[in-house]
Design a protein around this motif. Sequence first.
Motif, PDB file in Angstrom:
ATOM      1  N   LYS A 157       0.824  -1.211   0.000  1.00  0.00           N
ATOM      2  CA  LYS A 157       0.000   0.000   0.000  1.00  0.00           C
ATOM      3  C   LYS A 157       0.857   1.260   0.000  1.00  0.00           C
ATOM      4  CE  LYS A 157      -4.379  -1.334   2.189  1.00  0.00           C
ATOM      5  NZ  LYS A 157      -5.289  -1.050   3.320  1.00  0.00           N
ATOM      6  N   LYS A 158       1.875   1.272   0.822  1.00  0.00           N
ATOM      7  CA  LYS A 158       2.743   2.450   0.898  1.00  0.00           C
ATOM      8  C   LYS A 158       3.491   2.655  -0.419  1.00  0.00           C
ATOM      9  CE  LYS A 158       2.989   4.850   3.587  1.00  0.00           C
ATOM     10  NZ  LYS A 158       2.362   6.186   3.745  1.00  0.00           N
ATOM     11  N   THR A 159       3.911   1.558  -1.041  1.00  0.00           N
ATOM     12  CA  THR A 159       4.586   1.671  -2.339  1.00  0.00           C
ATOM     13  C   THR A 159       3.645   2.278  -3.371  1.00  0.00           C
ATOM     14  OG1 THR A 159       5.939  -0.269  -1.824  1.00  0.00           O
ATOM     15  CG2 THR A 159       5.833   0.408  -4.117  1.00  0.00           C
ATOM     16  N   VAL A 160       2.400   1.823  -3.387  1.00  0.00           N
ATOM     17  CA  VAL A 160       1.415   2.373  -4.322  1.00  0.00           C
ATOM     18  C   VAL A 160       1.234   3.868  -4.079  1.00  0.00           C
ATOM     19  CG1 VAL A 160      -1.029   2.363  -4.956  1.00  0.00           C
ATOM     20  CG2 VAL A 160       0.192   0.208  -4.668  1.00  0.00           C
ATOM     21  N   GLU A 161       1.152   4.261  -2.821  1.00  0.00           N
ATOM     22  CA  GLU A 161       0.975   5.678  -2.492  1.00  0.00           C
ATOM     23  C   GLU A 161       2.164   6.504  -2.969  1.00  0.00           C
ATOM     24  OE1 GLU A 161       0.421   8.554   1.449  1.00  0.00           O
ATOM     25  OE2 GLU A 161       0.632   6.394   1.684  1.00  0.00           O
ATOM     26  N   VAL A 162       3.369   6.008  -2.731  1.00  0.00           N
ATOM     27  CA  VAL A 162       4.578   6.736  -3.137  1.00  0.00           C
ATOM     28  C   VAL A 162       4.676   6.802  -4.657  1.00  0.00           C
ATOM     29  CG1 VAL A 162       7.092   6.661  -3.108  1.00  0.00           C
ATOM     30  CG2 VAL A 162       5.824   6.198  -1.018  1.00  0.00           C
ATOM     31  N   VAL A 163       4.426   5.677  -5.322  1.00  0.00           N
ATOM     32  CA  VAL A 163       4.490   5.633  -6.785  1.00  0.00           C
ATOM     33  C   VAL A 163       3.477   6.597  -7.398  1.00  0.00           C
ATOM     34  CG1 VAL A 163       3.866   4.170  -8.754  1.00  0.00           C
ATOM     35  CG2 VAL A 163       5.469   3.328  -7.046  1.00  0.00           C
ATOM     36  N   ARG A 164       2.281   6.593  -6.866  1.00  0.00           N
ATOM     37  CA  ARG A 164       1.243   7.486  -7.395  1.00  0.00           C
ATOM     38  C   ARG A 164       1.656   8.946  -7.225  1.00  0.00           C
ATOM     39  NH1 ARG A 164      -3.353  10.125  -5.587  1.00  0.00           N
ATOM     40  NH2 ARG A 164      -5.037  10.231  -7.136  1.00  0.00           N
ATOM     41  N   SER A 165       2.263   9.287  -6.086  1.00  0.00           N
ATOM     42  CA  SER A 165       2.719  10.658  -5.861  1.00  0.00           C
ATOM     43  C   SER A 165       3.796  11.052  -6.869  1.00  0.00           C
ATOM     44  CB  SER A 165       3.252  10.790  -4.433  1.00  0.00           C
ATOM     45  OG  SER A 165       3.861  12.046  -4.228  1.00  0.00           O
ATOM     46  N   VAL A 166       4.752  10.148  -7.108  1.00  0.00           N
ATOM     47  CA  VAL A 166       5.838  10.433  -8.056  1.00  0.00           C
ATOM     48  C   VAL A 166       5.284  10.641  -9.462  1.00  0.00           C
ATOM     49  CG1 VAL A 166       7.839   9.413  -9.203  1.00  0.00           C
ATOM     50  CG2 VAL A 166       7.625   9.265  -6.718  1.00  0.00           C
ATOM     51  N   TRP A 190      -2.118   7.318   6.626  1.00  0.00           N
ATOM     52  CA  TRP A 190      -1.680   7.756   7.959  1.00  0.00           C
ATOM     53  C   TRP A 190      -0.434   7.006   8.428  1.00  0.00           C
ATOM     54  CZ3 TRP A 190      -6.047   4.960   6.834  1.00  0.00           C
ATOM     55  CH2 TRP A 190      -6.069   3.641   7.265  1.00  0.00           C
ATOM     56  N   VAL A 191      -0.107   5.895   7.776  1.00  0.00           N
ATOM     57  CA  VAL A 191       1.089   5.130   8.139  1.00  0.00           C
ATOM     58  C   VAL A 191       2.276   5.695   7.371  1.00  0.00           C
ATOM     59  CG1 VAL A 191       2.141   2.844   8.247  1.00  0.00           C
ATOM     60  CG2 VAL A 191      -0.336   3.090   8.491  1.00  0.00           C
ATOM     61  N   THR A 192       3.345   6.046   8.049  1.00  0.00           N
ATOM     62  CA  THR A 192       4.517   6.634   7.396  1.00  0.00           C
ATOM     63  C   THR A 192       5.422   5.548   6.831  1.00  0.00           C
ATOM     64  OG1 THR A 192       5.865   6.632   9.414  1.00  0.00           O
ATOM     65  CG2 THR A 192       4.431   8.542   9.034  1.00  0.00           C
ATOM     66  N   GLU A 193       6.322   5.967   5.947  1.00  0.00           N
ATOM     67  CA  GLU A 193       7.281   5.022   5.360  1.00  0.00           C
ATOM     68  C   GLU A 193       8.179   4.422   6.438  1.00  0.00           C
ATOM     69  OE1 GLU A 193       9.291   6.200   1.673  1.00  0.00           O
ATOM     70  OE2 GLU A 193       7.881   7.874   1.553  1.00  0.00           O
ATOM     71  N   ASP A 194       8.598   5.248   7.388  1.00  0.00           N
ATOM     72  CA  ASP A 194       9.472   4.747   8.453  1.00  0.00           C
ATOM     73  C   ASP A 194       8.780   3.672   9.279  1.00  0.00           C
ATOM     74  OD1 ASP A 194      11.495   6.425   7.676  1.00  0.00           O
ATOM     75  OD2 ASP A 194      10.987   8.010   9.103  1.00  0.00           O
ATOM     76  N   GLU A 195       7.486   3.846   9.552  1.00  0.00           N
ATOM     77  CA  GLU A 195       6.756   2.845  10.319  1.00  0.00           C
ATOM     78  C   GLU A 195       6.648   1.532   9.547  1.00  0.00           C
ATOM     79  OE1 GLU A 195       3.822   5.859  12.858  1.00  0.00           O
ATOM     80  OE2 GLU A 195       3.114   4.913  11.002  1.00  0.00           O
ATOM     81  N   VAL A 196       6.411   1.634   8.250  1.00  0.00           N
ATOM     82  CA  VAL A 196       6.316   0.423   7.424  1.00  0.00           C
ATOM     83  C   VAL A 196       7.654  -0.308   7.396  1.00  0.00           C
ATOM     84  CG1 VAL A 196       5.956  -0.427   5.078  1.00  0.00           C
ATOM     85  CG2 VAL A 196       4.434   1.324   6.007  1.00  0.00           C
ATOM     86  N   LEU A 250      12.633  -1.984  -2.319  1.00  0.00           N
ATOM     87  CA  LEU A 250      11.913  -1.158  -3.285  1.00  0.00           C
ATOM     88  C   LEU A 250      11.511   0.178  -2.665  1.00  0.00           C
ATOM     89  CD1 LEU A 250      10.572  -0.790  -6.037  1.00  0.00           C
ATOM     90  CD2 LEU A 250       8.559  -1.969  -5.150  1.00  0.00           C
ATOM     91  N   LEU A 251      11.001   0.139  -1.452  1.00  0.00           N
ATOM     92  CA  LEU A 251      10.606   1.385  -0.787  1.00  0.00           C
ATOM     93  C   LEU A 251      11.803   2.315  -0.579  1.00  0.00           C
ATOM     94  CD1 LEU A 251       7.968   0.584   2.001  1.00  0.00           C
ATOM     95  CD2 LEU A 251       7.799   2.304   0.201  1.00  0.00           C
ATOM     96  N   LEU A 252      12.921   1.747  -0.118  1.00  0.00           N
ATOM     97  CA  LEU A 252      14.113   2.564   0.132  1.00  0.00           C
ATOM     98  C   LEU A 252      14.683   3.125  -1.163  1.00  0.00           C
ATOM     99  CD1 LEU A 252      15.895   0.376   2.852  1.00  0.00           C
ATOM    100  CD2 LEU A 252      14.796   2.599   3.189  1.00  0.00           C
ATOM    101  N   ALA A 253      14.676   2.318  -2.223  1.00  0.00           N
ATOM    102  CA  ALA A 253      15.228   2.776  -3.499  1.00  0.00           C
ATOM    103  C   ALA A 253      14.430   3.958  -4.038  1.00  0.00           C
ATOM    104  CB  ALA A 253      15.228   1.626  -4.504  1.00  0.00           C
TER     105      ALA A 253
END
Length: 707
Positions: A157-166, A190-196, A250-253
Amino acid sequence: MSSSTPPDQTTSAQTDEHGASLKLEPVAEHDEAPNWKDITSTIKSLGQELNVGELIIEENFSLFEAMSAVEIMDPKMDSGMVGVEHLTIDSAIEKGLVPQQLSVEQIIGCMDQLTALEMMYMDGNSLAQTIFTCMYMHREELTASIKFFGPFCKAVKKTVEVVRSVVMRADVFDEEDFLPSLFGLDLGGWVTEDEVITELLSAENYLLEVIKLNKGLEVSADIVALQDDSSKEHQFAEALLARLRVRRALLLAIACLRKLACQGLEDARKPINFGLLQLPIIRKTLSLGCSNVPGFDASITKLLLAPCPPRAVKAISTAEGIDRFEQLFQQFLQICALPEHCTLPKLVRHLSALSLSQPNIVPRSLLLRLVFCEEKVLGKFPMQMLLKDSMLDFGLPPTLNDAVEPLSDFLYKCRLAYEQVLRLYSMNRARQRRRITKLYDDWAILQNEADLMDSFLMQNFASSLTCTHPLSSWVLDQTVDLMLNQLHLGFELELYSLCELHLIYWYLDFLMGVKHKNREISVDKVAMAAEGKKKGGVRKKENAKKKLNPWATQNLLLEIHQNISRGLYRLLSALIQDQRLPMSKPQKESLATRFEHRFKMFRKLHQPQALFHSDFERSNQLDPDVKTEKVYSSASDCFRVAKAGIEQLLHREPPLPQAEQTHLQDLARLVVTNTVTMSLLQRDANLKLDFQMNAVGSFLLVKLKGR
């Protein structure tokens, strides 16, 4: 069907323009169930009173709305008519389709299936038809009791959110690249990348403890085995660990690549390479996952798609999903290799190489944000400075100050046009070809501006000029590059038929000749003049072009491509004359129409002068006394010259990069095969040929069938 109005309302008979009486029935109260009545017969009878061509028009329902309306009850237009039973999350839970306790085999299978769906989403499919067909993604509580799968789903979910923003910020996507709509689905913002990442690390540490437990080492008491078979415990733990690590990588990259001014490129290499190391483990353990995994159903989001026509989604296997994951990481590595010391030719070659690998919208969006950052290229270099440096190779005086008003204005216009050229490489290949046609208008204007600017330089700085038309030569070089790129994209997109390839290669030969001649009178002349000043000797000037010209490699490669194009044009012309192509010869009018269609967009430009089909006919017309054997021999000569140039480049010092060496070796095999095929054809006219289009780049391979 029609519903009535409340009975306390008065009703009256109304008439239409033809005088037909329409009696309105009273209806029940609002709080009662509507009493639906069938009015089909009434509509049909009224429709019979309309004459042919007449149409009832409502003021608020124009032709545009009519064409945009969804035709109900047609499966092609109405997604509600697709013959799949509608399923909700609640009904799925009641039926036991979403178990909240999964075996380790099922967890691995769900992870792999979700990864494949994620790759489909990045390839342009909708969120509702890919990732959210997994019912576990809809509610976080469904995975709360499933070890390892809960953090995995949060990371997706977080990856999708980040990808969509980019992708939305880059704003370079088209409808086939990306669907931004969320369909009201929750990404857990509401969940941050660091928490994930923290949750992923916690799960990874637990698995490392499981591996220690399996080896008989001492671990904490709360560590338990994943399943009952101890002989497979280590393999299952490694499989889960690799999948969680790839997800974290993937998230970190992406987080590193999102940093402005290329500040995160070096940091991004570590997670990318770490993720690539995990992929072989995932491939090796794909068989451990359950093939029929629970919790996935395409009908779960069917109602979300109701406002739009259903879009066909081609499912991919889990193995293909891992392959695309690897391609994504490799493309990220290409982004990390952006040149530190940037020149425009070097940057364009790098962007072109990345575009050639046909990345999805994610790498292209990340790349665009890095290339154009804070109104500078790569966040470091002013575009006008790079443009001027590029023009120096074509003879622009290095002592000329940017403050000279005509030059400053010209550089500004060049900057606007060249930024659009760089944006091209962030589009998909089909859109690139269409977009180039629109760019010709800007470059036609720049050609006129360059002529005026060259006249200004001749009047005021004639003593400093190495060649008479430096800016016109630069603009012409960039324009021809666009034209060549558009024709090459036609090969890649499989737009050309075999019967018209000789037209394309003939025009390619012409364009490459224009480019080579233009560089001879500008780039090569400037390089020789610079070497002459440096050495101070007349004898040294003769070898200056060969030894120190920075464009020498590119010019020789251009000559190689030109000779191959010319050889293929002559080879195909001879085959057409001998009627050896596996198709009937097109009619003269058909060939002229194809020529018009393929090259009419070049007429927008002033230089190079556009060619017409009559020019091709004059060039292609053979003397009656000339036999096709001479044409074959002429084609062989072109291939022989190209082969000599290839050998020269392969043995140069310092050696070329490995990718360029591989390309040259492939070209060498192509010209040798074509030459041998022509030699055999002249001995035996009954041999059957096999044509492989795009065998190496845009070049055709002709060989004997069965060989």
